[in-house]
Design a protein around this motif. Structure first.
Motif, PDB file in Angstrom:
ATOM      1  N   GLY A 184      74.232 -41.746 -45.886  1.00 24.81           N
ATOM      2  CA  GLY A 184      74.481 -40.544 -45.105  1.00 24.81           C
ATOM      3  C   GLY A 184      73.376 -40.290 -44.112  1.00 24.81           C
ATOM      4  O   GLY A 184      72.700 -41.218 -43.657  1.00 24.81           O
ATOM      5  N   VAL A 185      73.172 -39.014 -43.789  1.00 24.91           N
ATOM      6  CA  VAL A 185      72.141 -38.604 -42.834  1.00 24.91           C
ATOM      7  C   VAL A 185      71.267 -37.533 -43.468  1.00 24.91           C
ATOM      8  O   VAL A 185      71.699 -36.777 -44.327  1.00 24.91           O
ATOM      9  CB  VAL A 185      72.741 -38.087 -41.516  1.00 24.91           C
ATOM     10  CG1 VAL A 185      73.461 -39.187 -40.763  1.00 24.91           C
ATOM     11  CG2 VAL A 185      73.659 -36.907 -41.755  1.00 24.91           C
ATOM     12  N   SER A 186      70.025 -37.500 -43.000  1.00 23.85           N
ATOM     13  CA  SER A 186      69.043 -36.540 -43.485  1.00 23.85           C
ATOM     14  C   SER A 186      68.417 -35.844 -42.287  1.00 23.85           C
ATOM     15  O   SER A 186      68.149 -36.463 -41.257  1.00 23.85           O
ATOM     16  CB  SER A 186      67.973 -37.274 -44.289  1.00 23.85           C
ATOM     17  OG  SER A 186      66.911 -36.421 -44.591  1.00 23.85           O
ATOM     18  N   TRP A 187      68.161 -34.538 -42.440  1.00 22.91           N
ATOM     19  CA  TRP A 187      67.528 -33.747 -41.394  1.00 22.91           C
ATOM     20  C   TRP A 187      66.367 -32.994 -42.021  1.00 22.91           C
ATOM     21  O   TRP A 187      66.538 -32.331 -43.055  1.00 22.91           O
ATOM     22  CB  TRP A 187      68.537 -32.794 -40.784  1.00 22.91           C
ATOM     23  CG  TRP A 187      67.975 -31.858 -39.753  1.00 22.91           C
ATOM     24  CD1 TRP A 187      67.096 -32.160 -38.761  1.00 22.91           C
ATOM     25  CD2 TRP A 187      68.274 -30.467 -39.618  1.00 22.91           C
ATOM     26  NE1 TRP A 187      66.831 -31.048 -38.003  1.00 22.91           N
ATOM     27  CE2 TRP A 187      67.545 -29.987 -38.513  1.00 22.91           C
ATOM     28  CE3 TRP A 187      69.094 -29.594 -40.323  1.00 22.91           C
ATOM     29  CZ2 TRP A 187      67.604 -28.660 -38.091  1.00 22.91           C
ATOM     30  CZ3 TRP A 187      69.161 -28.278 -39.900  1.00 22.91           C
ATOM     31  CH2 TRP A 187      68.428 -27.816 -38.799  1.00 22.91           C
ATOM     32  N   THR A 188      65.202 -33.114 -41.418  1.00 25.55           N
ATOM     33  CA  THR A 188      64.016 -32.405 -41.872  1.00 25.55           C
ATOM     34  C   THR A 188      63.637 -31.380 -40.810  1.00 25.55           C
ATOM     35  O   THR A 188      62.857 -31.678 -39.903  1.00 25.55           O
ATOM     36  CB  THR A 188      62.848 -33.393 -42.126  1.00 25.55           C
ATOM     37  OG1 THR A 188      63.331 -34.450 -42.948  1.00 25.55           O
ATOM     38  CG2 THR A 188      61.676 -32.721 -42.807  1.00 25.55           C
ATOM     39  N   PRO A 189      64.203 -30.147 -40.900  1.00 27.09           N
ATOM     40  CA  PRO A 189      63.918 -29.147 -39.863  1.00 27.09           C
ATOM     41  C   PRO A 189      62.495 -28.599 -39.935  1.00 27.09           C
ATOM     42  O   PRO A 189      61.942 -28.170 -38.929  1.00 27.09           O
ATOM     43  CB  PRO A 189      64.944 -28.048 -40.147  1.00 27.09           C
ATOM     44  CG  PRO A 189      65.257 -28.169 -41.596  1.00 27.09           C
ATOM     45  CD  PRO A 189      65.126 -29.636 -41.917  1.00 27.09           C
ATOM     46  N   LEU A 190      61.908 -28.617 -41.128  1.00 21.52           N
ATOM     47  CA  LEU A 190      60.539 -28.154 -41.351  1.00 21.52           C
ATOM     48  C   LEU A 190      59.828 -29.191 -42.208  1.00 21.52           C
ATOM     49  O   LEU A 190      60.476 -29.929 -42.951  1.00 21.52           O
ATOM     50  CB  LEU A 190      60.552 -26.803 -42.078  1.00 21.52           C
ATOM     51  CG  LEU A 190      61.240 -25.653 -41.337  1.00 21.52           C
ATOM     52  CD1 LEU A 190      61.481 -24.483 -42.270  1.00 21.52           C
ATOM     53  CD2 LEU A 190      60.413 -25.226 -40.139  1.00 21.52           C
ATOM     54  N   PRO A 191      58.505 -29.260 -42.166  1.00 16.84           N
ATOM     55  CA  PRO A 191      57.805 -30.268 -42.971  1.00 16.84           C
ATOM     56  C   PRO A 191      58.075 -30.143 -44.472  1.00 16.84           C
ATOM     57  O   PRO A 191      57.940 -31.114 -45.201  1.00 16.84           O
ATOM     58  CB  PRO A 191      56.323 -30.011 -42.671  1.00 16.84           C
ATOM     59  CG  PRO A 191      56.292 -29.259 -41.398  1.00 16.84           C
ATOM     60  CD  PRO A 191      57.572 -28.493 -41.321  1.00 16.84           C
ATOM     61  N   TRP A 192      58.471 -28.982 -44.951  1.00 16.26           N
ATOM     62  CA  TRP A 192      58.677 -28.764 -46.388  1.00 16.26           C
ATOM     63  C   TRP A 192      60.151 -28.636 -46.774  1.00 16.26           C
ATOM     64  O   TRP A 192      60.458 -28.307 -47.916  1.00 16.26           O
ATOM     65  CB  TRP A 192      57.925 -27.518 -46.844  1.00 16.26           C
ATOM     66  CG  TRP A 192      58.197 -26.315 -45.989  1.00 16.26           C
ATOM     67  CD1 TRP A 192      57.487 -25.900 -44.900  1.00 16.26           C
ATOM     68  CD2 TRP A 192      59.280 -25.390 -46.133  1.00 16.26           C
ATOM     69  NE1 TRP A 192      58.054 -24.773 -44.356  1.00 16.26           N
ATOM     70  CE2 TRP A 192      59.162 -24.433 -45.105  1.00 16.26           C
ATOM     71  CE3 TRP A 192      60.340 -25.277 -47.024  1.00 16.26           C
ATOM     72  CZ2 TRP A 192      60.061 -23.391 -44.949  1.00 16.26           C
ATOM     73  CZ3 TRP A 192      61.238 -24.221 -46.860  1.00 16.26           C
ATOM     74  CH2 TRP A 192      61.084 -23.300 -45.829  1.00 16.26           C
ATOM     75  N   ALA A 193      61.087 -28.914 -45.847  1.00 11.54           N
ATOM     76  CA  ALA A 193      62.521 -28.757 -46.154  1.00 11.54           C
ATOM     77  C   ALA A 193      63.307 -29.958 -45.652  1.00 11.54           C
ATOM     78  O   ALA A 193      63.004 -30.526 -44.610  1.00 11.54           O
ATOM     79  CB  ALA A 193      63.062 -27.489 -45.521  1.00 11.54           C
ATOM     80  N   GLU A 194      64.327 -30.338 -46.426  1.00 12.05           N
ATOM     81  CA  GLU A 194      65.194 -31.453 -46.049  1.00 12.05           C
ATOM     82  C   GLU A 194      66.638 -31.108 -46.405  1.00 12.05           C
ATOM     83  O   GLU A 194      66.915 -30.597 -47.486  1.00 12.05           O
ATOM     84  CB  GLU A 194      64.772 -32.726 -46.776  1.00 12.05           C
ATOM     85  CG  GLU A 194      65.593 -33.939 -46.398  1.00 12.05           C
ATOM     86  CD  GLU A 194      65.154 -35.195 -47.131  1.00 12.05           C
ATOM     87  OE1 GLU A 194      65.300 -36.277 -46.545  1.00 12.05           O
ATOM     88  OE2 GLU A 194      64.688 -35.098 -48.271  1.00 12.05           O
ATOM     89  N   ILE A 195      67.551 -31.398 -45.485  1.00 13.43           N
ATOM     90  CA  ILE A 195      68.986 -31.202 -45.705  1.00 13.43           C
ATOM     91  C   ILE A 195      69.668 -32.546 -45.492  1.00 13.43           C
ATOM     92  O   ILE A 195      69.406 -33.225 -44.501  1.00 13.43           O
ATOM     93  CB  ILE A 195      69.561 -30.155 -44.728  1.00 13.43           C
ATOM     94  CG1 ILE A 195      68.871 -28.806 -44.942  1.00 13.43           C
ATOM     95  CG2 ILE A 195      71.066 -30.023 -44.889  1.00 13.43           C
ATOM     96  CD1 ILE A 195      69.157 -27.788 -43.871  1.00 13.43           C
ATOM     97  N   SER A 196      70.519 -32.948 -46.443  1.00  8.74           N
ATOM     98  CA  SER A 196      71.184 -34.249 -46.359  1.00  8.74           C
ATOM     99  C   SER A 196      72.679 -34.094 -46.599  1.00  8.74           C
ATOM    100  O   SER A 196      73.102 -33.261 -47.405  1.00  8.74           O
ATOM    101  CB  SER A 196      70.626 -35.216 -47.403  1.00  8.74           C
ATOM    102  OG  SER A 196      69.244 -35.374 -47.269  1.00  8.74           O
TER     103      SER A 196
END
Length: 190
Positions: free
Chosen positions: A132-144
């Motif tokens: 899939g895909v992963s997005w790290t909008p902030l250095p301490w958060a990840e949404i996949s």
């Protein structure tokens, strides 16, 4: 000791589901499945690209063959060892996962009984993968967002003798919180 000082840990949770027609049965049977599950886990980040982890997944699925008026409901849970690979170090990146798992499942008929000829609890080991895909909008958060497929080595996942390796599959969303993350990428030697 030095590795532990620089390692980041991501704690994450997920929820997902799927519906499909099981193509692993006899051609005369049309089993339809409706999945739902959730998970929690931890990924260790010795590098931002390669992330080994541990997860616990639990869920259920309903299988039915409308033409034969047969129905089973299976609840399951699994402990998984995973290896996640993030292709890029940028905010958006494709990801892939390989998994080794131990699954426990409890199939039941529409009357709540154990299907005839089936064990009350099915235990199996298996393998799996995800992409899939992963997005790290902030250095301490990840949404996949991922598609996951698991292949436990059992013929009784639905309580009815089927293929030697049945499957669990679904689309999931994951939210992770990264501990030990810095606001900017810096060299370890600064």
């Amino acid at each position: 000791m030095l590795l532990a000082m620089w390692m980041q840990v991501a704690l994450w949770g997920e929820w997902g589901g799927h519906t499909s027609q099981n193509d692993l049965v006899a051609p005369s049977e049309r089993w339809h499945r409706f999945y739902g599950w959730g998970a929690i886990g931890a990924r260790f980040r010795p590098t931002k690209r390669l992330q080994p982890g541990l997860a616990w997944r639990a869920g259920h699925f309903i299988s039915q063959d409308r033409s034969q008026h047969r129905f089973t409901r299976t609840t399951w849970n699994a402990i998984e060892l995973t290896l996640r690979v993030r292709a890029f170090l940028k905010a958006f990146s494709p990801v892939a996962e390989l998994t080794f798992l131990r699954l426990s499942a409890q199939p039941r008929t529409q009357e709540g009984q154990v299907p005839a000829g089936s064990p009350a609890t099915v235990a199996a080991i298996g393998t799996g993968w995800g992409a899939g895909v992963s997005w790290t909008p902030l250095p301490w958060a990840e949404i996949s967002l991922l598609y996951l497929r698991r292949r436990p080595q059992t013929a009784y996942l639905e309580g009815i003798n089927g293929p030697a390796r049945d499957r669990l599959e679904g689309f999931v969303g994951q939210v992770g919180f990264i501990f030990g993350a810095t606001s900017q990428d810096r060299s370890r030697f600064q």
